[in-house]
Structures are given as structure tokens and as C-alpha cells.
Design a protein around this motif. Structure first.
Motif, short mmCIF file in Angstrom:
data_model
loop_
_atom_site.label_atom_id
_atom_site.label_comp_id
_atom_site.label_asym_id
_atom_site.label_seq_id
_atom_site.Cartn_x
_atom_site.Cartn_y
_atom_site.Cartn_z
N LEU A 96 0.83 -1.19 0.00
CA LEU A 96 0.00 0.00 0.00
C LEU A 96 0.87 1.25 0.00
O LEU A 96 2.11 1.16 -0.04
CB LEU A 96 -0.91 -0.01 1.24
CG LEU A 96 -1.80 -1.25 1.40
CD1 LEU A 96 -2.59 -1.15 2.69
CD2 LEU A 96 -2.74 -1.40 0.21
N ASN A 97 0.26 2.40 0.08
CA ASN A 97 1.01 3.65 0.14
C ASN A 97 1.73 3.81 1.47
O ASN A 97 1.37 3.18 2.47
CB ASN A 97 0.08 4.84 -0.08
CG ASN A 97 -0.52 4.85 -1.49
OD1 ASN A 97 0.12 4.37 -2.43
ND2 ASN A 97 -1.72 5.38 -1.63
N PHE A 98 2.73 4.66 1.51
CA PHE A 98 3.48 5.00 2.71
C PHE A 98 4.16 3.79 3.34
O PHE A 98 4.32 3.70 4.56
CB PHE A 98 2.57 5.68 3.75
CG PHE A 98 1.80 6.84 3.21
CD1 PHE A 98 2.44 8.01 2.86
CD2 PHE A 98 0.42 6.75 3.00
CE1 PHE A 98 1.72 9.10 2.36
CE2 PHE A 98 -0.31 7.81 2.50
CZ PHE A 98 0.35 8.99 2.17
N GLY A 99 4.55 2.82 2.49
CA GLY A 99 5.32 1.69 2.97
C GLY A 99 4.52 0.65 3.73
O GLY A 99 5.09 -0.28 4.30
N LYS A 100 3.20 0.77 3.78
CA LYS A 100 2.37 -0.20 4.50
C LYS A 100 2.01 -1.38 3.61
O LYS A 100 2.08 -1.31 2.38
CB LYS A 100 1.09 0.48 5.02
CG LYS A 100 1.36 1.54 6.07
CD LYS A 100 0.06 2.09 6.62
CE LYS A 100 0.31 3.13 7.70
NZ LYS A 100 0.97 2.53 8.88
N LYS A 101 1.66 -2.51 4.27
CA LYS A 101 1.29 -3.71 3.54
C LYS A 101 -0.05 -4.23 4.02
O LYS A 101 -0.41 -4.07 5.19
CB LYS A 101 2.36 -4.80 3.74
CG LYS A 101 3.69 -4.52 3.06
CD LYS A 101 4.64 -5.68 3.25
CE LYS A 101 5.96 -5.44 2.54
NZ LYS A 101 6.89 -6.58 2.70
N LEU A 102 -0.78 -4.85 3.11
CA LEU A 102 -2.05 -5.49 3.42
C LEU A 102 -1.88 -6.99 3.24
O LEU A 102 -1.37 -7.45 2.20
CB LEU A 102 -3.16 -4.97 2.51
CG LEU A 102 -4.50 -5.72 2.58
CD1 LEU A 102 -5.16 -5.50 3.94
CD2 LEU A 102 -5.43 -5.28 1.45
N LEU A 103 -2.27 -7.76 4.25
CA LEU A 103 -2.22 -9.21 4.15
C LEU A 103 -3.64 -9.72 3.93
O LEU A 103 -4.52 -9.51 4.77
CB LEU A 103 -1.63 -9.81 5.43
CG LEU A 103 -1.49 -11.33 5.46
CD1 LEU A 103 -0.54 -11.78 4.36
CD2 LEU A 103 -0.99 -11.79 6.81
N LEU A 104 -3.84 -10.40 2.81
CA LEU A 104 -5.17 -10.87 2.42
C LEU A 104 -5.18 -12.39 2.38
O LEU A 104 -4.29 -13.02 1.80
CB LEU A 104 -5.53 -10.31 1.04
CG LEU A 104 -6.85 -10.75 0.42
CD1 LEU A 104 -8.02 -10.26 1.24
CD2 LEU A 104 -6.94 -10.26 -1.02
N CYS A 105 -6.18 -12.96 3.05
CA CYS A 105 -6.34 -14.42 3.03
C CYS A 105 -7.75 -14.76 2.57
O CYS A 105 -8.73 -14.22 3.09
CB CYS A 105 -6.08 -15.01 4.42
SG CYS A 105 -6.43 -16.79 4.52
#
Length: 402
Positions: A94-103
Motif C-alpha cells: 500500500l502507500n506510505f510503505g504499508k502492507k495489506l495481508l489478504l487471506c
């Protein structure tokens, strides 16, 4: 699978892709090797799927799953070992170095409710736990903490007479038990023997027995035992994460585990619940969870090295309650005990902790005891005439009152 059914599937997937969704997640897709992933959507999407293994019983392993994410979303599939479920894990930047973990996981209705739920929960939790350790990241949803103020002694209308009870996620506490078992096996030999708070085979009883031994030994040597009682103010709430990580690395904690613990502690979301009223959520900047399995262990590791700051004085700890002592034969011995108190005060400044409720009690049966004026940061310590341990009050001559 009939060609008519295949054509209907392709039409269905094409109609979904035409809606310009960024992410498409589907379960029970009934896909098979006859259908290629590129046929399900155009080249805008990266398709990940897990089809039912025809070699296993479908009644145990549910239907297929699929995730389609637009290629400009910068996503990648994560392979989680030891998992035999129809599930897909996707990491999305994602933006600003963030991550989304999707399961995306398919869990079929359990035929034998308890046994079925247990089986699928075990595999699902295993997947979550393994992924959390692999990425050195504690799931954000498990960081939510409900705080319930419970009234203690004193006026119930004064906030200072309430203590916070933290209610944590049950799944979080299950995970903590596993990590605690591994961590304690690594650090049990470095925890100070003076700590009676949480190590196995130690308790308030062993704490009292050790003090009793020191007092009796002083009496047998015809001298007094000066004991300084201290308490760290709001100690569990003031633990600095960076200092704790440095301490963990010093005692040999693996870098990945230290990083995971940092994720576990930082950016926790808390909210108060009192009289059916819920406060706005807020984030922590320091501290370890009181009601957790890992919190107490991390706390005693944080303060573990401060015993070395007391010089030649002995000490006993029960969590954040500290008493340190020395046999006093002359004012020179008392000066050494004062030096240990000065060192402890400086240690607290460096480690961002506060001392409170400090007092001195001289255990002696001599007719002319030595009363030294102990002080901390220029403030004289209150001299007590008695102390209560485990519900038993001892006076300066170490006579108990039940």
C-alpha cells in the motif's frame, strides 16, 4: 466437467472482471485444471488460485478459492508451508510503505460440529501463526485491547483507586503461549535468581523465606539488616520498546524473534469500557500488556540487569516490587547501601522508569542500632517501624503479628 459448465464459468468471471474491481475474491469456484487462469480474466489481473485436489476427499477439504488482483496493485502470493486447506495468502503493498495481508479461505460446513471446527481452526491458526513468524509481524486485529477499570480500595469516585484490567484477543493469547514456551527456554538461565515474580518454583513464599534467612543471618552475626523497599511506578506501562529490544539482543535473543516481539508490542489499539460506555480508541507508545502471557516475562527481562547496579548489596524482586539490603556494622556499610540506591536511581533515569513508595526498615535487636539517613535524589526516605509480607506484619525486631 462439461464444456457447457466451463463456458458458463468463463462468462461469469468475465462479467465480474468487467466491473473494474481492484480485488476479486471467490470461494467454491469449482475450477479445475481444464480451465487456465488467463482464461478467467484479461491481462489487467494477476490470478492466484487453489483448486481442490482430486486425490483427496472433497468432503474433508471444501471447494476451490481464487483471488484476482490488478497488476498495478503490486501484489504477490505468499506460500505458507504445512497447509492443506483451500486458501490463498496475498501480500499487497500500500502507500506510505504499508502492507495489506489478504487471506481467502474456504471452510465447508462441519459435519461433526466440534470435530470439524477444531480441524479447520487448527489448520487456519497454524497458517496465521506461521505467516506471522515468517513476516516478523503480529496481526493488527489481534492488537485490539479492551480495558475495564476495576475499583480497588478507597473512594470509588476517584480515578486513582481504579486498576485497569486488560482483555486481549483469545487467539492472541493462544499464540503467546507458544512463543512464551520458546522464549522462556532461551532466557531461563539468564533471569536473575533474585526474581521471585514469575519464574517457575518461585513465589511470594520463596521471596519471604529468602528475606527471613537474611534477617536471621544478620542477627546471628550480631548486626542489623537495613532493607530499602521500593516500587516501580506504572512499570508495565513505561517499558520502552527500543531499550527492551536492545536488552533482548544482549541476552542472545534471535533478531527475527526480537523483531516479531517489537511488532507484538508496538501500535497496539486500546479502548476503555466502563458502565457500558466505550471510549475513543488510542494507541500505546510504551509498555507491555499486563494480562498477557508474554508481558510479565518481557518485563522481568527488561529489569533483569538492574540487580548489577546495586553493588555489593543483595536484593529480592517480586515483579516490580524491589527490596535490597545489606548487613550494617558501621556507617561505612550504610554508605555502600546508599551508593547502591544512587546507582538504582540513575539506572531508572536511563531506562525511563520511575521509583515510588520508597522506605527503609532496619531489622535489629541491638540496643543502639545505626539509623542512617538514606535518600534518593536528595529526598530522605521514610523510615518504617514495620512491614507486611504475605499478610504477616513484622516489626523492626522481626517479631510477626498475624
Amino acid at each position: 466437467m462439461s464444456m457447457v459448465f466451463v463456458q458458463k464459468l468463463l462468462i461469469f468471471f468475465s462479467s465480474i472482471a468487467s466491473e473494474e474491481f481492484d480485488v476479486i475474491c471467490l470461494t467454491e469456484t469449482c475450477l479445475c485444471e481444464q480451465i487456465d487462469s488467463p482464461d478467467l480474466s484479461d491481462d489487467r489481473y494477476l490470478v492466484s488460485r487453489k483448486d481442490r485436489d482430486s486425490s483427496t476427499s472433497s468432503c474433508k477439504r471444501g471447494g476451490d478459492v481464487m483471488v484476482a488482483i490488478k497488476k498495478n496493485a503490486s501484489a504477490s502470493q505468499i506460500l505458507v508451508p504445512l497447509i492443506d486447506l483451500e486458501c490463498i495468502w496475498i501480500s499487497v503493498k500500500l502507500n506510505f510503505g504499508k502492507k495489506l495481508l489478504l487471506c481467502v479461505l474456504y471452510v465447508p460446513p462441519a459435519s461433526g460440529i466440534e470435530q470439524g471446527c477444531a480441524e479447520f481452526l487448527v489448520y487456519t491458526l497454524l497458517a496465521l501463526f506461521n505467516l506471522s513468524l515468517k513476516t516478523n509481524a503480529f496481526l493488527h486485529v489481534w492488537k485490539w485491547t479492551k480495558i475495564v477499570p476495576v475499583s480497588g480500595k478507597g473512594n470509588a469516585e476517584e480515578c486513582k483507586n481504579y486498576r485497569p484490567i486488560e482483555i486481549l484477543s483469545p487467539l492472541s493469547k493462544i499464540f503467546e503461549i507458544i512463543i512464551h514456551k520458546k522464549l522462556i527456554s532461551q532466557v531461563k538461565n539468564v533471569i536473575s535468581t533474585a526474581q521471585h515474580g514469575f519464574p517457575t518454583k518461585r513465589s511470594t513464599s520463596t521471596n519471604l523465606l529468602c528475606l527471613t534467612e537474611k534477617v536471621i543471618s544478620a542477627f546471628e552475626d550480631n548486626c542489623q539488616l537495613d532493607v530499602i523497599y521500593t516500587d516501580f511506578s506504572k512499570a508495565f506501562d513505561l517499558i520502552d520498546f527500543r531499550i527492551l529490544m536492545k536488552e533482548l539482543r544482549t541476552i542472545g535473543c534471535h533478531f527475527n524473534l526480537a523483531q516479531w516481539l517489537f511488532s507484538y508490542l508496538s501500535n497496539r489499539i486500546l479502548y476503555d469500557y466502563f458502565n457500558k460506555v466505550v471510549s475513543d480508541a488510542f494507541s500505546n507508545t510504551s509498555g507491555v500488556p499486563r494480562s498477557s502471557n508474554l508481558g510479565p516475562l518481557l518485563f522481568i527481562l527488561f529489569i533483569n540487569d538492574h540487580c548489577g547496579e546495586l553493588g555489593f548489596s543483595g536484593c529480592h524482586l517480586f515483579a516490580d516490587d524491589l527490596k535490597f539490603f545489606r548487613q550494617i556494622r558501621s556507617s561505612a556499610d550504610a554508605a555502600l547501601l546508599q551508593n547502591g540506591l544512587d546507582n538504582l536511581y540513575q539506572w531508572c533515569i536511563v531506562n525511563k522508569l520511575l521509583l515510588e513508595k520508597c522506605s527503609i526498615l532496619s531489622f535489629t535487636r541491638k540496643s543502639q542500632p545505626i539509623f542512617y539517613s538514606y535518600q534518593i535524589n536528595g529526598i530522605l526516605l521514610r523510615r518504617s517501624k514495620s512491614v507486611t509480607e504475605l499478610g504477616v506484619t513484622f516489626d523492626a525486631r522481626f517479631y510477626p503479628t498475624y
